[in-house]
Design an enzyme around this catalytic site. Structure first.
Site, short mmCIF file in Angstrom:
data_model
loop_
_atom_site.label_atom_id
_atom_site.label_comp_id
_atom_site.label_asym_id
_atom_site.label_seq_id
_atom_site.Cartn_x
_atom_site.Cartn_y
_atom_site.Cartn_z
N GLY A 7 9.30 -5.75 -10.33
CA GLY A 7 8.10 -4.90 -10.41
C GLY A 7 8.38 -3.68 -11.27
N GLY A 59 5.67 -1.35 -13.15
CA GLY A 59 4.68 -0.62 -12.37
C GLY A 59 4.90 0.90 -12.37
N ASP A 68 9.38 -8.34 -14.14
CA ASP A 68 8.00 -8.19 -13.67
C ASP A 68 7.23 -9.46 -13.99
OD1 ASP A 68 5.13 -7.10 -13.40
OD2 ASP A 68 6.30 -5.29 -13.02
N TYR A 93 -2.45 -3.71 3.89
CA TYR A 93 -1.27 -3.13 3.24
C TYR A 93 -0.36 -2.48 4.29
CZ TYR A 93 1.22 0.23 0.19
OH TYR A 93 2.16 0.99 -0.46
P1 NAD Z 1 2.44 -0.94 -9.01
O1 NAD Z 1 1.26 -1.76 -8.64
O2 NAD Z 1 2.26 0.13 -10.03
O3 NAD Z 1 3.62 -1.87 -9.50
C1 NAD Z 1 3.93 -3.10 -8.91
C2 NAD Z 1 4.47 -4.01 -9.99
O4 NAD Z 1 4.77 -5.27 -9.38
C3 NAD Z 1 3.46 -4.30 -11.12
O5 NAD Z 1 4.04 -4.01 -12.38
C4 NAD Z 1 3.13 -5.77 -10.96
O6 NAD Z 1 2.90 -6.44 -12.20
C5 NAD Z 1 4.40 -6.29 -10.29
N1 NAD Z 1 4.15 -7.54 -9.56
C6 NAD Z 1 3.06 -7.90 -8.86
N2 NAD Z 1 3.19 -9.15 -8.37
C7 NAD Z 1 4.41 -9.58 -8.77
C8 NAD Z 1 5.12 -10.78 -8.57
N3 NAD Z 1 4.60 -11.80 -7.88
N4 NAD Z 1 6.37 -10.88 -9.11
C9 NAD Z 1 6.90 -9.86 -9.83
N5 NAD Z 1 6.27 -8.70 -10.05
C10 NAD Z 1 5.02 -8.57 -9.54
O7 NAD Z 1 3.03 -0.36 -7.65
P2 NAD Z 1 3.93 0.95 -7.46
O8 NAD Z 1 3.02 2.08 -7.20
O9 NAD Z 1 4.94 1.06 -8.52
O10 NAD Z 1 4.59 0.59 -6.05
C11 NAD Z 1 5.89 0.03 -5.95
C12 NAD Z 1 6.23 -0.09 -4.48
O11 NAD Z 1 6.19 1.20 -3.86
C13 NAD Z 1 5.27 -0.96 -3.66
O12 NAD Z 1 5.98 -1.63 -2.66
C14 NAD Z 1 4.33 0.05 -3.03
O13 NAD Z 1 3.78 -0.43 -1.83
C15 NAD Z 1 5.30 1.18 -2.76
N6 NAD Z 1 4.61 2.47 -2.62
C16 NAD Z 1 3.97 3.04 -3.68
C17 NAD Z 1 3.31 4.26 -3.50
C18 NAD Z 1 2.61 4.94 -4.65
O14 NAD Z 1 1.95 5.97 -4.43
N7 NAD Z 1 2.69 4.45 -5.87
C19 NAD Z 1 3.33 4.88 -2.25
C20 NAD Z 1 3.94 4.24 -1.18
C21 NAD Z 1 4.61 3.04 -1.38
N1 SER Z 2 -0.11 5.49 -2.59
C1 SER Z 2 -0.18 4.35 -1.74
C2 SER Z 2 -1.57 3.88 -1.56
O1 SER Z 2 -2.46 4.70 -1.64
C3 SER Z 2 0.42 4.66 -0.39
O2 SER Z 2 1.24 3.62 -0.06
O3 SER Z 2 -1.76 2.72 -1.34
#
Ligand code: NAD
Ligand code: SER
Length: 316
Positions: free
Chosen positions: A10, A13, A36, A144
């Protein structure tokens, strides 16, 4: 000492891009493999190895782990809160099966460490709203949040049953400028900066007084690396650690932005994401992370706002 070879799943992302950059600085470009489902992010191109990988394809994932001599996995592929409500089945499937595939392979291949993020979305309406503690009532209302809570217990199980050194943080909403957010309820706190600079106005999908826990990306990346670098005997939580930095409302961030862009105007048109936001705590108690491995945030709302605007202006 084993030479570390890290796989980031990922990596294109919101977090993946910046975490890959930070890990490449620490471990050397060639030792951090970005992967990814979608194409390689522009900011990562030419900076190290990239493989196209679907975390749901366990066989291919296993082949890559063996072929690349991987010793650590950072699993970031997931469907976030707002997008998850549009397709609950898909969100559950990806968020659960992706994690189980990684944990199984980590056990079979005896990987050194695994990182997997949880979220403040594990908490629900019955959790305390202020300074929500590490251990408390947890009754999430989004798919989620349910998937993150179940995932936390899978991590705990694989650690206790099989000795997998898997570590996790419950990230708050993350604010960043390098890579776009992927469909969360806290995404407004990123959109607002782009709209303020481009149009001097923003229509917010949450109400003006909706307080949520938030964090600037440099703090989140540092927290992740500090957790992963900590000696194993300092890690008392094998589900997921609360971490915290800032708490603010749309009205408060708009007021801060106005200090830099005086004509900026915010209006409010709450949608389905309001109910999600209302179910989460407004602030988080991260004293266990502080006591165990010394977590301390650096960015407040003022510093975050200044840095976001500066970097977005420079990029534009
Ligand atoms: P994002 O959606 O920006 O990135 C996720 C990435 O995973 C994407 O690039 C997508 O193409 C890739 N992906 C999706 N399905 C896939 C698959 N089957 N195989 C390989 N890659 C795949 O998400 P993010 O914000 O970078 O979040 C990353 C992690 O952090 C997640 O677990 C999310 O729940 C957690 N998180 C994020 C936040 C936030 O505010 N961004 C907050 C809490 C937790
Ligand atoms: N930033 C994330 C969301 O809003 C929290 O996990 O889903």
């Amino acid at each position: 000492m084993t030479k570390e070879k890290i796989l980031v799943i990922g990596a294109s992302g919101q977090i993946g891009v910046e975490l890959t950059q930070a890990l490449r600085k620490m471990y050397g470009n060639a030792n951090v493999v970005a992967s990814d489902l979608r194409e390689e992010n522009e900011l990562l191109k030419g900076t190290g190895p990239y493989v196209s990988l679907d975390v749901m394809n366990k066989e291919m994932l296993h082949v890559q782990v063996i072929r690349q001599n991987i010793t650590q996995i950072y699993l970031l592929a997931a469907i976030l809160s707002a997008t998850g409500e549009k397709n609950p089945g898909l969100a559950w499937h990806l968020n659960m099966q992706g994690l189980l595939n990684v944990l199984d392979i980590a056990r079979e291949e005896k990987l050194q460490k695994v990182y997997w993020p949880s979220s403040i979305a594990v908490f629900g309406p019955t959790s305390p709203k202020q300074n929500c503690p590490q251990q408390t009532i947890i009754e999430p209302i989004t798919v989620y949040g349910i998937s993150k809570y179940a995932g936390e217990f899978w991590c705990n199980y694989f650690n206790r049953r099989f000795g997998v050194d898997v570590r996790s943080l419950r990230y708050p909403g993350l604010i960043s400028y390098k890579s776009a957010p992927g469909g969360g309820t806290t995404d407004y706190a990123i959109e607002i900066f782009h709209e303020a600079l481009e149009n001097k106005k923003y229509k917010c999908f949450l109400k003006e007084d909706t307080y949520l826990p938030m964090m600037y990306m440099p703090d989140a990346i540092r927290a992740t690396i500090e957790l992963m670098e900590a000696p194993a005997n300092k890690i008392s939580i094998r589900t997921s650690y609360n971490i915290s930095a800032i708490s603010f409302s749309p009205n408060e961030i708009a007021t801060e932005i106005k200090k830099h862009i005086p004509g900026f105007k915010i209006s409010y048109s709450p949608d389905y994401r309001q109910a999600i936001a209302d179910s989460w705590p407004q602030s988080i108690d991260d004293s266990t992370a502080s006591a165990d491995w010394g977590w301390k945030p650096e960015y407040d709302l003022q510093k975050t706002t200044k840095d976001m605007l500066l970097n977005l202006k420079n990029a534009g």
